[in-house]
Design an enzyme around this catalytic site. Structure first.
Site, PDB file in Angstrom:
ATOM      1  N   LYS A   1      44.556  -2.671  -7.048  1.00  0.00           N
ATOM      2  CA  LYS A   1      43.133  -2.425  -6.081  1.00  0.00           C
ATOM      3  C   LYS A   1      42.589  -2.985  -5.366  1.00  0.00           C
ATOM      4  CE  LYS A   1      39.534  -3.640  -8.576  1.00  0.00           C
ATOM      5  NZ  LYS A   1      38.505  -4.113  -7.503  1.00  0.00           N
ATOM      6  N   ASN A   2      42.546  -4.825  -5.269  1.00  0.00           N
ATOM      7  CA  ASN A   2      42.335  -5.201  -4.142  1.00  0.00           C
ATOM      8  C   ASN A   2      42.540  -5.595  -3.656  1.00  0.00           C
ATOM      9  OD1 ASN A   2      39.574  -5.619  -6.285  1.00  0.00           O
ATOM     10  ND2 ASN A   2      40.328  -8.011  -6.873  1.00  0.00           N
TER      11      ASN A   2
ATOM     12  N   CYS B   1      25.835  -8.017  -9.670  1.00  0.00           N
ATOM     13  CA  CYS B   1      25.940  -6.765 -10.016  1.00  0.00           C
ATOM     14  C   CYS B   1      26.260  -7.752 -11.328  1.00  0.00           C
ATOM     15  CB  CYS B   1      27.534  -6.371  -9.535  1.00  0.00           C
ATOM     16  SG  CYS B   1      28.852  -8.264  -8.977  1.00  0.00           S
TER      17      CYS B   1
ATOM     18  N   ARG C   1      26.593 -12.460  -6.259  1.00  0.00           N
ATOM     19  CA  ARG C   1      27.738 -12.344  -5.515  1.00  0.00           C
ATOM     20  C   ARG C   1      27.104 -12.177  -3.888  1.00  0.00           C
ATOM     21  NH1 ARG C   1      31.375  -8.289  -8.319  1.00  0.00           N
ATOM     22  NH2 ARG C   1      33.343  -9.405  -7.020  1.00  0.00           N
TER      23      ARG C   1
ATOM     24  N   ASP D   1      39.301 -13.106 -12.517  1.00  0.00           N
ATOM     25  CA  ASP D   1      39.832 -11.857 -12.851  1.00  0.00           C
ATOM     26  C   ASP D   1      39.990 -11.967 -14.050  1.00  0.00           C
ATOM     27  OD1 ASP D   1      38.034 -11.040 -10.732  1.00  0.00           O
ATOM     28  OD2 ASP D   1      40.222  -9.625  -9.543  1.00  0.00           O
TER      29      ASP D   1
ATOM     30  N   ARG E   1      38.357   2.079 -12.738  1.00  0.00           N
ATOM     31  CA  ARG E   1      38.073   1.524 -11.739  1.00  0.00           C
ATOM     32  C   ARG E   1      39.091   0.733 -11.123  1.00  0.00           C
ATOM     33  NH1 ARG E   1      32.970  -2.096 -10.595  1.00  0.00           N
ATOM     34  NH2 ARG E   1      34.105  -2.194  -8.675  1.00  0.00           N
TER      35      ARG E   1
END
Ligand code: UD1
Length: 435
Positions: free
Chosen positions: A40-41, A134, A139, A322, A414
């Site tokens: 994803k990233n 968030c 952030r 993560d 997500r």
């Protein structure tokens, strides 16, 4: 996809719309082989980079995720044509027809800020909603904005939006106070079309930054040093078409590795990048797991018990933030006491209260979680608060006694491609209830 029907990839999984639940009956050990998905990233910045050229860009190994849908919707909003065929995505932005990333999109995905650099570089203007706070902390994006100013953009903050304009970006030396992944990516994308040379110091070294640089170089950019903390970019006049691949997702790989150990299982992960998960491999071996690595394959065999180990998160190549939540779930059943320190984000322990509802014994002391291992967690109804927190709750549910019901599943969609399908294939008793 295309202009008429934007964002239909993974239909029905638009963030916030689905209120699906995941139900897990714990206790099955995971056994078998799965394939890692695209990262994803890496996909998000690489798709944003396609805005830098008017030619077609073709990307392989693009994961089917809600966040990828969101960036595709944003690209279509900005004037891109997007086509997809399974994991292959093609996009072309002949003309940028709109310069704005709206609050509606940015609030669902902070990484939307990644279009700022490409838009300013290509068109000289952009209006991007500021991401708010968030679930895992404040952030800010101050470092993105400061660096863009240093490249000659004029930045104004108005009505919650960043408005950036320039008559032409100029290369400059840029020092990042903090290592920032999307900040490095955003500025790298801006600098490729700037006049002259840009040197990024204290740049993020994440493999996703390297993947982006490789794609940009494929488009004709001149970037050296990506993957180190000093990246040198010589601006070019224009970029052309490219065909390239998204690297495999190291966070997904890591999550499955931890799941294998947590359930006492034996799992093979194919098409992954073992070199990108070295910090985790070291920690899992320390925790008693056996790990065999071949070129693109990792086999994880759980040890007789889980040894408690201490973990501190760092930017790459340190232990990734993560994977912190998933590691806390593992340490919750360790044979002693483990101290898990979070140094990247200031408020990333939201999963802990939920884990404690499943019987975990954890004390939070500032940025440290002190985890006293228990014999077994107990299933419970729990709530996902963010993407990685929800992964940790799924893992906890797999090893717990009885039933775990996870709500707010959209968080997990997500970033994990068909997680319940992959886990079922490994023998987990897990299902999704569509509501
Ligand atoms: C990226 C990843 C995310 C991961 C994180 C850290 C993407 C799309 N997301 O997020 O999954 O958890 O890296 O590995 O790639 N900071 C500032 N000012 C800024 C920018 C960052 O103070 O302008 C701080 C942040 O608050 C944080 C630290 O820098 O404390 C690192 O954040 P950063 O690397 O920017 O995270 P993201 O790029 O948002």
């Amino acid at each position: 996809i295309g202009r008429e029907r934007p964002g239909l990839w993974g239909e029905g999984k638009e963030q916030g719309v689905g209120v699906d639940k995941i139900i897990i009956e714990g206790g099955e050990l995971l056994k078998g082989t799965i394939r890692a998905s695209g990262a994803k990233n890496a996909a998000l910045p690489i798709l944003a980079a396609s805005l830098l050229t008017e030619e077609w860009c073709t990307f392989h190994n693009v994961p089917d995720l809600v966040d990828v849908n969101t960036i595709v919707r944003l690209l279509v909003d900005l004037g891109s044509e997007v086509e997809r065929d399974g994991a292959v995505l093609r996009t072309r932005t002949r003309r940028v027809g709109n310069w704005e990333a709206s609050y509606d999109l940015v609030k669902t995905m902070r990484a939307s800020i990644l279009v700022l650099g490409p838009l300013v570089a290509r068109t000289g203007k952009a209006r991007v909603s500021l991401p708010g706070g968030c679930a895992i902390g404040a952030r800010p994006v101050n470092l993105h904005l400061k660096a863009l100013q240093e490249l000659g953009a004029h930045i104004e903050l108005r009505d919650g939006y960043v408005e950036a304009t320039t008559a032409g970006l100029k290369g400059a030396p840029i020092y990042f106070d903090t290592s920032t992944v999307t900040g490095t990516e955003n500025i790298m994308m801006a600098a490729v079309l700037a006049e002259g040379t840009t040197i990024l110091k204290n740049a993020a070294r994440e493999p996703e930054v390297e993947n982006l640089a490789l794609i940009l170089n494929g488009m004709g950019a001149k970037i050296r040093g990506a993957g180190t903390d000093e990246i040198i970019i010589e601006g070019v006049e224009a970029l052309g078409s490219v065909e390239g691949s998204i690297i495999s997702d190291r966070v997904e790989t890591g999550t499955f590795m931890i799941a294998a150990v947590l359930t006492g299982g034996d799992v093979v992960i194919e098409d992954c990048e073992p070199g990108h998960v070295e910090a985790l491999v070291a920690k899992l071996r320390e925790a008693g797991a056996q790990i065999d690595i071949k070129e693109k394959t990792i086999r994880i065999t759980a040890g007789p018990n889980v040894r408690s180990v201490d973990v501190t998160t760092h930017p790459y190549p340190g232990f990734p933030t993560d994977l912190q939540a998933q590691m806390v779930a593992l340490m919750a059943v360790g044979n002693g006491i483990s101290v898990v320190r979070e140094t990247v984000f200031e408020n990333r322990f939201m999963h802990i209260n939920e884990l404690m509802r499943m019987g975990a014994e954890i004390t939070i002391d500032g940025n440290r979680a002190i985890v006293r291992g228990v014999e077994r967690l107990k299933g419970a109804p729990v709530m996902a608060t963010d993407l990685r927190a929800s992964a940790s709750l799924v893992l906890a549910g797999l090893s717990a006694e009885g039933k775990t019901e996870l709500e707010r599943v959209y968080h997990i969609d997500r970033g994990y491609e068909r997680i319940e399908e992959k886990l079922s294939r490994l023998g987990a008793n897990i299902r999704r209830i569509k509501q």
